[in-house]
Design an enzyme around this catalytic site. Structure first.
Site, PDB file in Angstrom:
ATOM      1  N   HIS A 151      45.386  36.600  37.832  1.00 40.29           N
ATOM      2  CA  HIS A 151      45.443  37.149  39.195  1.00 40.29           C
ATOM      3  C   HIS A 151      44.830  36.173  40.183  1.00 40.29           C
ATOM      4  O   HIS A 151      44.276  35.145  39.792  1.00 40.29           O
ATOM      5  CB  HIS A 151      44.681  38.481  39.257  1.00 40.29           C
ATOM      6  N   HIS A 199      44.754  44.400  38.774  1.00 45.68           N
ATOM      7  CA  HIS A 199      45.158  43.603  39.937  1.00 45.68           C
ATOM      8  C   HIS A 199      45.925  42.346  39.541  1.00 45.68           C
ATOM      9  O   HIS A 199      45.583  41.644  38.607  1.00 45.68           O
ATOM     10  CB  HIS A 199      43.979  43.234  40.850  1.00 45.68           C
ATOM     11  N   HIS A 213      39.471  32.946  44.760  1.00 47.92           N
ATOM     12  CA  HIS A 213      39.588  32.398  43.405  1.00 47.92           C
ATOM     13  C   HIS A 213      40.935  32.760  42.800  1.00 47.92           C
ATOM     14  O   HIS A 213      41.612  33.671  43.272  1.00 47.92           O
ATOM     15  CB  HIS A 213      38.467  32.908  42.490  1.00 47.92           C
ATOM     16  N   HIS A 245      32.408  43.509  36.278  1.00 49.75           N
ATOM     17  CA  HIS A 245      32.847  44.058  37.561  1.00 49.75           C
ATOM     18  C   HIS A 245      32.817  45.586  37.503  1.00 49.75           C
ATOM     19  O   HIS A 245      33.279  46.166  36.512  1.00 49.75           O
ATOM     20  CB  HIS A 245      34.299  43.665  37.855  1.00 49.75           C
ATOM     21  N   TYR A 254      32.619  33.211  36.800  1.00 50.91           N
ATOM     22  CA  TYR A 254      33.179  32.430  37.900  1.00 50.91           C
ATOM     23  C   TYR A 254      32.644  31.013  37.824  1.00 50.91           C
ATOM     24  O   TYR A 254      31.468  30.799  37.527  1.00 50.91           O
ATOM     25  CB  TYR A 254      32.790  33.030  39.255  1.00 50.91           C
ATOM     26  N   GLU A 264      38.105  31.761  37.756  1.00 53.22           N
ATOM     27  CA  GLU A 264      37.458  32.810  36.978  1.00 53.22           C
ATOM     28  C   GLU A 264      38.103  32.862  35.607  1.00 53.22           C
ATOM     29  O   GLU A 264      39.309  32.638  35.481  1.00 53.22           O
ATOM     30  CB  GLU A 264      37.651  34.166  37.695  1.00 53.22           C
TER      31      GLU A 264
HETATM   32 FE   LIG Z   1      39.088  37.947  39.838  1.00 54.09          FE
END
Ligand SMILES: [Fe+2]
Length: 308
Positions: A151, A199, A213, A245, A254, A264
């Site tokens: 993503h 996502h 990112h 997260h 990251y 990431e």
């Molecule tokens: Fe991400």
């Protein structure tokens, strides 16, 4: 998942030293170089079968040139072209091979100014494992050995406009959003999908055309530990992690590529369906949404503030 956009196809990113960048993405991340020109390198992960998912382009600065999403059919492409046009974007046609090894497509700008393209076909290269009676993973992976891109996160001065555009003209679904308070619906940030992950793209506040990112998938949490070992060995600057997260429930490290593009490695998260109820995060809980473990840390400012 219906018709329309299938998944993130490729990101085209600027790098300030093509040699250092390709060394990083090949020798540290374990991507396969599929083609190269004087100023461009094309890369794919071992579990990807299209010609590339990353384009590195020599430039005098870092950042995103464009992102491209793969669409199921040419009928879908035409329909989406109309929808994008109806929502006020200027659409141009992209001819076959204008993007190396990529078929016909369309190009337009999001309200945030980012260039987005849609395409249907890309040259087939194949995975690093056989299609018939495959082994679960190839032998001899280099470095982190990332299987695929996952993503990207972009920044926008008025995120809700770009979020609305992505949902209305491109039929993205929303998994999670950040709002002012429990009663508020206007998204300050949103996580959007067309595949079945939480996502494929997310939009957060920041400068227009900014790249926060892009992320590579890893199969499980222990792979993050291995990635951390390799990053340290190769002096890859780690930004944050290992972390969890709250938003997407993924786990993460990251880090920065040699040009300063934030990347990431990401694993976990849930399966997302178009009918899922949207998860709301009130802005007072945003720190937990981003980094669930170390939500009190002050480096959160740098994390949200630094983009390319
Ligand atoms: Fe991400």
């Amino acid at each position: 998942m219906g018709e329309g956009i299938m998944r993130l196809g490729f990101v085209d990113v600027r790098v300030t030293d093509l040699e250092a960048a390709s060394q990083h993405y090949v020798d540290v991340m374990g991507l396969q170089e599929t083609s190269r020109t004087e100023d461009t390198v094309y890369l794919k992960g071992w579990d990807e079968y299209d010609h590339h998912s990353i384009v590195l382009r020599q430039s005098d600065r870092a950042g995103l040139v464009k992102m491209a999403f793969k669409v199921h059919t040419y009928e879908d492409l035409e329909r989406l072209e109309k929808q994008v046009h109806q929502h006020g974007a200027i659409v141009t046609r992209v001819s076959k091979n204008e993007n190396f090894k990529v078929g016909e497509g369309i190009r337009f700008r999001l309200p945030s100014g980012h260039i987005m393209e849609l395409f249907v076909d890309m040259d087939y290269v194949g995975k690093a494992i056989p299609q018939i009676n495959p082994v679960p993973a190839p032998e001899g992976l280099i470095g982190v050995g990332v299987p695929r891109i996952d993503h990207l996160l972009i920044t926008a001065e008025r995120p809700h406009e770009t979020i609305e555009f992505l949902m209305k003209s491109l039929n993205f679904y929303m998994s999670e959003k950040v709002v002012e308070n429990e009663r508020s619906d206007t998204p300050m940030s949103a996580w959007l999908f067309r595949s079945n992950t939480p996502h494929d793209i997310a939009v957060i506040p920041g400068r227009d055309e900014g790249l926060h990112h892009f992320a590579f998938w890893l199969d499980e949490f222990n792979e993050l530990r291995k990635a951390g070992d390799i990053f340290s060995k190769h002096d890859v600057p780690i930004d944050v992690g290992i972390e969890r997260h709250g938003i997407t429930r993924g786990q993460t490290i990251y880090y920065f590529d040699p040009s300063g593009n934030r990347n990431e490695v990401f694993t976990g998260g849930y399966i997302a369906y178009p009918d899922m109820p949207v998860v709301k995060w009130t802005v007072d809980q945003l720190a937990r949404g981003i980094f669930y473990f170390n939500h009190r840390q002050e480096w959160l400012e740098g994390f949200t503030g630094v983009t390319t």
